[in-house]
Design a protein around this motif. Structure first.
Motif, mmCIF file in Angstrom:
data_model
loop_
_atom_site.group_PDB
_atom_site.id
_atom_site.type_symbol
_atom_site.label_atom_id
_atom_site.label_comp_id
_atom_site.label_asym_id
_atom_site.label_seq_id
_atom_site.Cartn_x
_atom_site.Cartn_y
_atom_site.Cartn_z
ATOM 1 N N LYS A 194 3.605 10.566 6.340
ATOM 2 C CA LYS A 194 2.357 10.238 5.651
ATOM 3 C C LYS A 194 2.600 9.238 4.528
ATOM 4 O O LYS A 194 1.804 8.338 4.291
ATOM 5 C CB LYS A 194 1.717 11.505 5.079
ATOM 6 C CG LYS A 194 1.197 12.474 6.130
ATOM 7 C CD LYS A 194 0.594 13.708 5.481
ATOM 8 C CE LYS A 194 0.082 14.683 6.527
ATOM 9 N NZ LYS A 194 -0.487 15.904 5.900
ATOM 10 N N LEU A 195 3.725 9.393 3.838
ATOM 11 C CA LEU A 195 4.037 8.544 2.699
ATOM 12 C C LEU A 195 4.220 7.085 3.101
ATOM 13 O O LEU A 195 4.082 6.183 2.284
ATOM 14 C CB LEU A 195 5.303 9.082 2.031
ATOM 15 C CG LEU A 195 5.809 8.433 0.750
ATOM 16 C CD1 LEU A 195 6.334 9.503 -0.196
ATOM 17 C CD2 LEU A 195 6.922 7.436 1.051
ATOM 18 N N TYR A 196 4.513 6.845 4.386
ATOM 19 C CA TYR A 196 4.757 5.472 4.845
ATOM 20 C C TYR A 196 3.511 4.605 4.721
ATOM 21 O O TYR A 196 3.600 3.427 4.366
ATOM 22 C CB TYR A 196 5.238 5.505 6.298
ATOM 23 C CG TYR A 196 5.694 4.166 6.839
ATOM 24 C CD1 TYR A 196 6.997 3.735 6.662
ATOM 25 C CD2 TYR A 196 4.823 3.336 7.527
ATOM 26 C CE1 TYR A 196 7.430 2.511 7.158
ATOM 27 C CE2 TYR A 196 5.226 2.101 8.028
ATOM 28 C CZ TYR A 196 6.537 1.700 7.838
ATOM 29 O OH TYR A 196 6.954 0.478 8.324
ATOM 30 N N ARG A 197 2.340 5.162 5.026
ATOM 31 C CA ARG A 197 1.106 4.359 5.009
ATOM 32 C C ARG A 197 0.056 4.820 4.014
ATOM 33 O O ARG A 197 -0.724 4.020 3.510
ATOM 34 C CB ARG A 197 0.481 4.347 6.409
ATOM 35 C CG ARG A 197 1.291 3.591 7.419
ATOM 36 C CD ARG A 197 0.504 3.312 8.691
ATOM 37 N NE ARG A 197 1.348 2.644 9.650
ATOM 38 C CZ ARG A 197 1.619 1.340 9.639
ATOM 39 N NH1 ARG A 197 1.077 0.577 8.715
ATOM 40 N NH2 ARG A 197 2.411 0.806 10.542
ATOM 41 N N GLU A 198 0.009 6.112 3.733
ATOM 42 C CA GLU A 198 -1.030 6.631 2.850
ATOM 43 C C GLU A 198 -0.667 6.402 1.383
ATOM 44 O O GLU A 198 0.501 6.435 1.006
ATOM 45 C CB GLU A 198 -1.239 8.125 3.097
ATOM 46 C CG GLU A 198 -1.781 8.455 4.472
ATOM 47 C CD GLU A 198 -1.972 9.952 4.666
ATOM 48 O OE1 GLU A 198 -1.957 10.697 3.647
ATOM 49 O OE2 GLU A 198 -2.129 10.379 5.826
ATOM 50 N N GLU A 199 -1.685 6.159 0.579
ATOM 51 C CA GLU A 199 -1.473 6.008 -0.856
ATOM 52 C C GLU A 199 -1.104 7.361 -1.459
ATOM 53 O O GLU A 199 -1.842 8.335 -1.327
ATOM 54 C CB GLU A 199 -2.748 5.472 -1.517
ATOM 55 C CG GLU A 199 -2.605 5.181 -2.990
ATOM 56 C CD GLU A 199 -3.872 4.614 -3.599
ATOM 57 O OE1 GLU A 199 -3.773 3.805 -4.532
ATOM 58 O OE2 GLU A 199 -4.973 4.989 -3.140
ATOM 59 N N THR A 200 0.068 7.426 -2.108
ATOM 60 C CA THR A 200 0.511 8.676 -2.724
ATOM 61 C C THR A 200 -0.108 8.858 -4.102
ATOM 62 O O THR A 200 -0.534 9.939 -4.467
ATOM 63 C CB THR A 200 2.051 8.703 -2.838
ATOM 64 O OG1 THR A 200 2.614 8.512 -1.538
ATOM 65 C CG2 THR A 200 2.517 10.036 -3.414
ATOM 66 N N PHE A 201 -0.139 7.792 -4.875
ATOM 67 C CA PHE A 201 -0.705 7.812 -6.224
ATOM 68 C C PHE A 201 0.046 8.796 -7.106
ATOM 69 O O PHE A 201 -0.527 9.656 -7.774
ATOM 70 C CB PHE A 201 -2.191 8.157 -6.181
ATOM 71 C CG PHE A 201 -3.012 7.365 -7.188
ATOM 72 C CD1 PHE A 201 -3.082 5.990 -7.102
ATOM 73 C CD2 PHE A 201 -3.710 7.993 -8.202
ATOM 74 C CE1 PHE A 201 -3.827 5.252 -8.021
ATOM 75 C CE2 PHE A 201 -4.457 7.264 -9.119
ATOM 76 C CZ PHE A 201 -4.507 5.888 -9.032
ATOM 77 N N GLY A 202 1.356 8.645 -7.109
ATOM 78 C CA GLY A 202 2.208 9.491 -7.922
ATOM 79 C C GLY A 202 3.556 8.834 -8.107
ATOM 80 O O GLY A 202 3.783 7.708 -7.645
#
Length: 526
Positions: free
Chosen positions: A390-398
């Protein structure tokens, strides 16, 4: 390979706790009183404020007051409007400690990162106050027929602007109301509930400077309760937040053909070319990735490094990140503060756990730190993140960044552009000309060279905004002001009109007009 980040426990707030008299003054500006909500500090959980909650009826009433006030405000000369914002600039600097305390207590960020907010808000206020009189002055334009047609371009305020601001940079993003007000509009503003005091602080100062209170209405509530009313009554919408929320706002606004400015999400890349100064790049990358604990729409979440220097970069970057102090002391120290909410902490945890389960390697960080504060998470560097994570494409914002190698500049650009987002990017190289060439190929609204985000973010005279799924419209620069007005063309025709004259037939008149068009091109009149 990992080791524990330096910890600086959140200091007792003591004198830095908000005085009740100040809180009362701030919350006086909120429309609504039927229900309340209590906010707490992410630093230690202490109560900050009890805020009135607005109902749809409260929002309607706020728009009514704003519309009445806007009609008078639009008649005030722009120079006179601008004078209030020059006073606001001075008040924000004179009362900076008060503002920094509020921002820190509400967001949990370090004081240095709170200062970034203050500086951006002060800078943008001064920029627009200085330039609004010139930018909004009527302008002569070329008429249809030289000398015979006189054309002027003028500007009308949109009316009442809905401004919706998020929790991550509540003070600086609240200052989006400044160009809206300078342009002759009124504003109905919905700040995020958690950080409402940071938004109410500049309003309080602006009222002290002399702004009529009804011009800047504040409502607080859940978007599910008051969101539709905010959009349906607006003449223009300015929103900063998630892409999903931005799309919902745009869809709702489309029903009434209401214009929108939307600054949305990002998955921002940084390219480290082979000739980059690694030590300087690592220093800049730390701030570019971990400012405000990574809760910044333009912060870097993906780093791509030329394979030749990749091992050296990862080693140096990992060491620098592991040495970062954690904590949010109420004084100027280097380090990384808290996440602002449990929701953000849960998202960061989930993204890191999913990536590690899929094969990612932890170079630094990777753990929550409840021993420091409820929402602290170590600055984290990951390598070997697979595309399935998920971290590859989704914005983590952290406070999480992935690092990967590339073998050519073409591949680097392809990796940078392999995202639905296009908000910000960075390129590092000793050869600035080369870096500019690479930067121009990246699909992002802002690209920084040898800096993560601050160079473009602080360039008030240039537009800032996103491509692709990162938004519509721009903040800052001329575009950041003129989006709040309706241009009007007023043209006067003199001596001769567009109908046949001097006894010419329609055919003769047509022949004359066509020859005139050719002549104007030859003479470079057109």
């Amino acid at each position: 390979m990992t080791e524990t980040s330096t910890a600086t426990a959140a200091q007792p707030l003591g004198e830095k706790a908000l005085a009740s008299a100040l809180t009362d003054r701030l919350t006086r500006g909120v429309t609504g009183a039927a229900a309340t909500v209590t906010t707490t500090s992410p630093l230690d959980g202490r109560t900050l404020a009890t805020l009135p909650q607005s109902t749809p009826a409260d929002v309607e009433a706020a728009f009514d007051r704003a519309r009445a006030a806007q009609r008078e405000w639009a008649r005030v000369p722009v120079k006179q409007r601008a004078a209030l914002f020059l006073k606001l600039h001075d008040l924000m600097l004179d009362r900076q400690s008060e503002g920094l305390d509020i921002v820190q207590l509400e967001t949990g960020k370090s004081r240095m990162h709170a200062l970034e907010e203050l500086m951006d808000g002060v800078g943008s206020t001064l920029y627009f106050a200085r330039r609004a009189p010139r930018l909004l002055a009527p302008k002569r334009r070329a008429g249809a027929l030289p000398l015979l047609t006189q054309t002027r371009e003028g500007y009308h305020p949109k009316g009442v602007v809905t401004t919706i601001t998020p929790w991550n940079y509540p003070l600086s993003l609240t200052m989006d109301v400044v160009p809206a007000l300078l342009a002759g509009n009124a504003v109905v503003h919905k700040p995020d509930t958690q950080t409402a005091l940071s938004s109410l602080w500049p309003r309080m100062l602006l009222l002290e400077a002399g702004l009529p209170a009804d011009l800047w209405q504040v409502v607080i509530g859940d978007p599910a309760d008051i969101g539709d009313t905010l959009i349906d009554n607006a003449d223009f919408v300015c929103f900063t937040g998630s892409t999903a929320a931005g799309k919902a706002i745009a869809t709702r606004a489309a029903a009434t053909l209401t214009g929108c400015s939307l600054e949305l999400g990002g998955k921002n890349p940084m390219l480290v070319l082979r000739d980059a100064d690694i030590d300087a790049t690592v220093t800049a990358a730390v701030r570019g990735c971990f400012a405000n604990a990574g809760q910044l729409c333009v912060s870097i979440e993906r780093v791509y490094v030329d394979r030749e220097v990749y091992p050296r970069f990862v080693e140096a970057f990992g060491a620098k990140v592991r040495a970062l102090p954690l904590g949010a002391a109420m004084e100027f120290t280097d380090g990384v503060g808290s996440l602002t909410s449990g929701k953000q902490l849960d998202r960061v945890r989930a993204h890191v756990a999913d990536a590690v389960a899929a094969g990612a390697q932890v170079v630094a960080g990777g753990k929550a730190r409840p021993d420091i504060g409820p929402y602290f998470y170590e600055p984290t560097v990951l390598t070997d993140v697979p595309s399935s994570a998920k971290l590859y494409r989704e914005e983590t914002f952290g406070p999480v960044v992935s690092v990967a190698p590339f073998d050519s500049e073409d591949e680097a650009v392809e990796l940078a552009n392999d995202t639905e987002y296009g908000l910000n990017a960075a390129v590092f190289s000793k050869d600035v000309k080369r870096a500019r060439t690479v930067a121009a190929r990246i699909q992002a609204g802002t690209v920084n060279i040898n800096e993560g985000y601050a160079a473009s973010y602080a360039a008030q005279d240039a537009p800032m905004g996103g491509m692709k799924q990162s938004g519509l419209g721009r903040r800052h620069g001329t575009a950041g002001l003129l989006k709040y007005v309706e241009p009007q063309n007023i043209s006067a025709q003199h001596v001769l009109g567009f109908d046949p004259a001097f006894g010419r037939t329609a055919a003769q008149h047509a022949d004359f007009l066509l020859k005139a068009m050719k002549a104007m091109k030859v003479l470079r009149i057109r």
